[in-house]
Design an enzyme around this catalytic site. Structure first.
Site, mmCIF file in Angstrom:
data_model
loop_
_atom_site.group_PDB
_atom_site.id
_atom_site.type_symbol
_atom_site.label_atom_id
_atom_site.label_comp_id
_atom_site.label_asym_id
_atom_site.label_seq_id
_atom_site.Cartn_x
_atom_site.Cartn_y
_atom_site.Cartn_z
ATOM 1 N N ASN A 1 -1.323 8.663 0.508
ATOM 2 C CA ASN A 1 -1.084 9.995 0.155
ATOM 3 C C ASN A 1 -1.737 10.857 1.189
ATOM 4 O O ASN A 1 -2.716 10.548 1.493
ATOM 5 C CB ASN A 1 -1.622 10.301 -1.219
ATOM 6 C CG ASN A 1 -1.057 11.326 -1.618
ATOM 7 O OD1 ASN A 1 -1.600 12.479 -1.473
ATOM 8 N ND2 ASN A 1 -0.013 11.717 -2.524
ATOM 9 N N CYS B 1 -4.158 0.852 -2.693
ATOM 10 C CA CYS B 1 -3.871 -0.567 -1.757
ATOM 11 C C CYS B 1 -2.704 -1.509 -2.572
ATOM 12 O O CYS B 1 -2.637 -1.292 -3.735
ATOM 13 C CB CYS B 1 -5.352 -1.484 -1.926
ATOM 14 S SG CYS B 1 -6.780 -0.441 -1.214
ATOM 15 N N CYS C 1 -10.562 -3.162 -4.669
ATOM 16 C CA CYS C 1 -9.633 -4.279 -5.048
ATOM 17 C C CYS C 1 -10.349 -5.427 -5.572
ATOM 18 O O CYS C 1 -9.886 -6.176 -6.383
ATOM 19 C CB CYS C 1 -8.847 -4.539 -3.906
ATOM 20 S SG CYS C 1 -7.467 -3.353 -3.669
ATOM 21 N N CYS D 1 -10.557 -4.542 -0.047
ATOM 22 C CA CYS D 1 -11.386 -3.732 -0.116
ATOM 23 C C CYS D 1 -12.339 -3.745 -1.398
ATOM 24 O O CYS D 1 -12.050 -4.443 -2.196
ATOM 25 C CB CYS D 1 -10.906 -2.110 0.009
ATOM 26 S SG CYS D 1 -10.163 -1.720 -1.465
ATOM 27 N N ASN E 1 0.915 -1.228 -0.020
ATOM 28 C CA ASN E 1 -0.015 0.176 -0.085
ATOM 29 C C ASN E 1 0.874 1.160 0.077
ATOM 30 O O ASN E 1 1.884 1.404 0.602
ATOM 31 C CB ASN E 1 -1.216 0.029 1.170
ATOM 32 C CG ASN E 1 -0.327 -0.110 2.423
ATOM 33 O OD1 ASN E 1 0.610 -0.858 2.632
ATOM 34 N ND2 ASN E 1 -1.031 0.302 3.473
ATOM 35 N N ILE E 2 0.335 2.228 -0.725
ATOM 36 C CA ILE E 2 1.135 3.488 -0.965
ATOM 37 C C ILE E 2 0.165 4.681 -0.654
ATOM 38 O O ILE E 2 -0.651 4.897 -1.372
ATOM 39 C CB ILE E 2 1.818 3.577 -2.140
ATOM 40 C CG1 ILE E 2 2.788 2.646 -2.607
ATOM 41 C CG2 ILE E 2 2.371 4.946 -2.316
ATOM 42 C CD1 ILE E 2 3.064 2.521 -3.873
ATOM 43 N N TYR F 1 -6.022 11.616 0.897
ATOM 44 C CA TYR F 1 -6.314 10.128 1.086
ATOM 45 C C TYR F 1 -6.600 9.490 -0.068
ATOM 46 O O TYR F 1 -6.615 8.334 -0.368
ATOM 47 C CB TYR F 1 -7.211 10.069 2.369
ATOM 48 C CG TYR F 1 -6.552 10.602 3.648
ATOM 49 C CD1 TYR F 1 -5.301 10.802 3.779
ATOM 50 C CD2 TYR F 1 -7.541 10.716 4.829
ATOM 51 C CE1 TYR F 1 -4.754 11.263 5.150
ATOM 52 C CE2 TYR F 1 -6.921 10.913 6.076
ATOM 53 C CZ TYR F 1 -5.810 11.081 6.021
ATOM 54 O OH TYR F 1 -5.172 11.393 7.577
ATOM 55 N N GLU G 1 -2.929 -4.788 -3.355
ATOM 56 C CA GLU G 1 -3.459 -5.676 -4.109
ATOM 57 C C GLU G 1 -3.384 -4.913 -5.539
ATOM 58 O O GLU G 1 -3.070 -5.695 -6.529
ATOM 59 C CB GLU G 1 -4.874 -6.055 -3.983
ATOM 60 C CG GLU G 1 -4.960 -6.841 -2.624
ATOM 61 C CD GLU G 1 -5.499 -5.720 -1.549
ATOM 62 O OE1 GLU G 1 -4.618 -4.825 -1.475
ATOM 63 O OE2 GLU G 1 -6.572 -5.766 -0.769
HETATM 64 ZN ZN LIG Z 1 -8.087 -2.369 -1.663
#
Ligand SMILES: [Zn+2]
Length: 137
Positions: free
Chosen positions: A42, A50, A92, A89, A39-40, A45, A52
């Site tokens: 910022n 994510c 994803c 989520c 996950n990256i 938000y 995945e």
């Molecule tokens: Zn996700």
């Protein structure tokens, strides 16, 4: 040789998660090898991505045409944390539905193995792509 789940755990160590402090790693097995993602986050938000999707987009951008399975790990999830706090989520799940078969196995650290169809039984679809990841000229 490490397992796909171990590679997902390793990928989580690269997470950029200064806001959530919740590092996540993912790994996908493809016809072009294994690709990993983390996950990256910022400060804005909504721009956070994510693990995945990072793994899937790395795979597709490197020429993968078949994604066989995916492993996911929330390496700092507390022992005994509920399964729902470790699950992919909704965004994803929809992206997985674009590139993985319904019967593809999704291994979730601390939860187990489930199929994509169990994760997202009725994905949004605009017909069936003629060839995964390849647009027609
Ligand atoms: Zn996700």
């Amino acid at each position: 040789m490490s397992t796909l789940l171990e590679q997902a755990r390793d990928a989580a160590k690269q997470a950029y998660a200064p806001y959530s402090h919740f590092p996540v790693g993912a790994a996908v097995e493809t016809d072009c090898g294994v690709f990993t993602g983390c996950n990256i986050e910022n400060a804005s938000y909504g721009l956070t991505i994510c693990a995945e999707r990072v793994a899937l987009w790395k795979a597709i951008s490197e020429g993968a045409t078949r994604i066989e399975r995916l492993a996911l790990s929330c390496i700092q999830a507390p022992e005994g944390a509920p399964a729902e706090s470790r699950m992919p989520c909704g965004a994803c799940r929809q992206v997985m539905a674009e590139f993985l078969a319904p019967e593809a196995q999704i291994e979730i650290d601390g939860v187990g193995v489930i199929t994509l169809a169990e994760l997202l039984p009725q994905p949004f679809q605009l017909g069936t792509p003629s060839c995964l990841g390849k647009t027609q000229p």
